[in-house]
Motif scaffolding. Structure first.
Motif, PDB file in Angstrom:
ATOM      1  N   CYS A  44       0.834  -1.208   0.000  1.00 43.94           N
ATOM      2  CA  CYS A  44       0.000   0.000   0.000  1.00 43.94           C
ATOM      3  C   CYS A  44       0.868   1.257   0.000  1.00 43.94           C
ATOM      4  O   CYS A  44       1.893   1.313   0.679  1.00 43.94           O
ATOM      5  N   CYS A  45       0.441   2.253  -0.732  1.00 47.88           N
ATOM      6  CA  CYS A  45       1.016   3.581  -0.603  1.00 47.88           C
ATOM      7  C   CYS A  45       0.393   4.187   0.656  1.00 47.88           C
ATOM      8  O   CYS A  45      -0.704   3.790   1.060  1.00 47.88           O
ATOM      9  N   VAL A  46       1.067   5.141   1.285  1.00 42.85           N
ATOM     10  CA  VAL A  46       0.572   5.727   2.526  1.00 42.85           C
ATOM     11  C   VAL A  46       0.541   7.239   2.387  1.00 42.85           C
ATOM     12  O   VAL A  46       1.527   7.862   1.988  1.00 42.85           O
ATOM     13  N   ARG A  47      -0.606   7.820   2.720  1.00 43.86           N
ATOM     14  CA  ARG A  47      -0.768   9.272   2.707  1.00 43.86           C
ATOM     15  C   ARG A  47      -0.975   9.712   4.151  1.00 43.86           C
ATOM     16  O   ARG A  47      -1.831   9.161   4.850  1.00 43.86           O
ATOM     17  N   ARG A  48      -0.196  10.674   4.624  1.00 40.59           N
ATOM     18  CA  ARG A  48      -0.327  11.187   5.987  1.00 40.59           C
ATOM     19  C   ARG A  48      -0.923  12.589   5.943  1.00 40.59           C
ATOM     20  O   ARG A  48      -0.395  13.464   5.262  1.00 40.59           O
ATOM     21  N   SER A  49      -2.000  12.782   6.700  1.00 38.38           N
ATOM     22  CA  SER A  49      -2.623  14.111   6.736  1.00 38.38           C
ATOM     23  C   SER A  49      -1.925  14.974   7.789  1.00 38.38           C
ATOM     24  O   SER A  49      -1.102  14.484   8.559  1.00 38.38           O
TER      25      SER A  49
END
Length: 149
Positions: A44-49
Motif C-alpha cells: 500500500c502507498c501511505v498518505r499522511r494528513s
C-alpha cells in the motif's frame, strides 16, 4: 503484455486499429482502486494528513488503445509502495514502466501516447522520445504554472 496481440510486435497492426500514419493512439491515465485507514498491506502507498492520520491506498496506471471503432485495454501498471525510506511510488514512475514495457514487448509498434498533466515533465518526455513514441501530453495550470503564465 505479450498476450495483447502479436501483430504490433511484428509491426503489422490491423488497419482498423490505427490512426493516420499507421500509429496506435494509446491513452494513459492513473486511477485509485482502494483507500482505507484500517485495511493495509505491505505494498500500500501511505498518505499522511496534517493531523497524523494515515490512509493506505492502491493506484494503477492504465492504458487503452483509443479508436472510434475498436478499443483494447492494456494491463495496468501498479503504483506501489517501494521498499526502504523512499516511500510511495507515483503515477509518473508507473507511466515510465509502462513505456519501457510497451517498447520491449512491442518493439515495432508505432504509437502516439496521450497522457495527462503529471506525465508531461522533461524526464518522461525524454523517455518517450528515446523509445521512439510520438506523444500528446496534457497540461493544467496547477501542474504547469510557468507555461500558463
Amino acid at each position: 503484455m505479450r498476450w495483447i496481440h502479436a501483430a504490433p510486435q511484428r509491426g503489422r497492426v490491423p488497419e482498423n486499429r490505427t490512426v493516420p500514419d499507421g500509429h496506435l493512439l494509446i491513452s494513459v491515465d492513473g486511477t485509485g482502486h482502494h483507500s482505507s485507514q484500517k485495511v493495509r498491506c505491505r505494498t500500500c502507498c501511505v498518505r499522511r494528513s496534517h493531523d497524523g492520520t494515515e490512509t493506505c491506498y492502491h493506484q494503477v496506471s492504465g492504458a487503452a488503445v483509443v479508436h472510434p471503432d475498436m478499443k483494447e485495454v492494456f494491463p495496468p501498471a501498479p503504483v506501489r509502495r517501494m521498499d526502504g525510506p523512499a516511500g510511495n511510488d507515483c503515477g509518473r514512475n508507473a507511466a515510465g514502466r509502462f513505456t519501457e514495457d510497451l517498447r520491449r514487448e512491442h518493439p515495432h509498434t508505432r504509437a502516439v501516447i496521450v497522457e495527462d498533466g503529471p506525465a508531461s515533465n522533461g524526464r518522461h518526455i525524454s523517455l518517450l522520445k528515446e523509445k521512439g513514441f510520438r506523444f500528446i501530453p496534457g497540461a493544467e495550470p496547477a501542474d504547469h504554472g510557468l507555461l500558463f503564465r
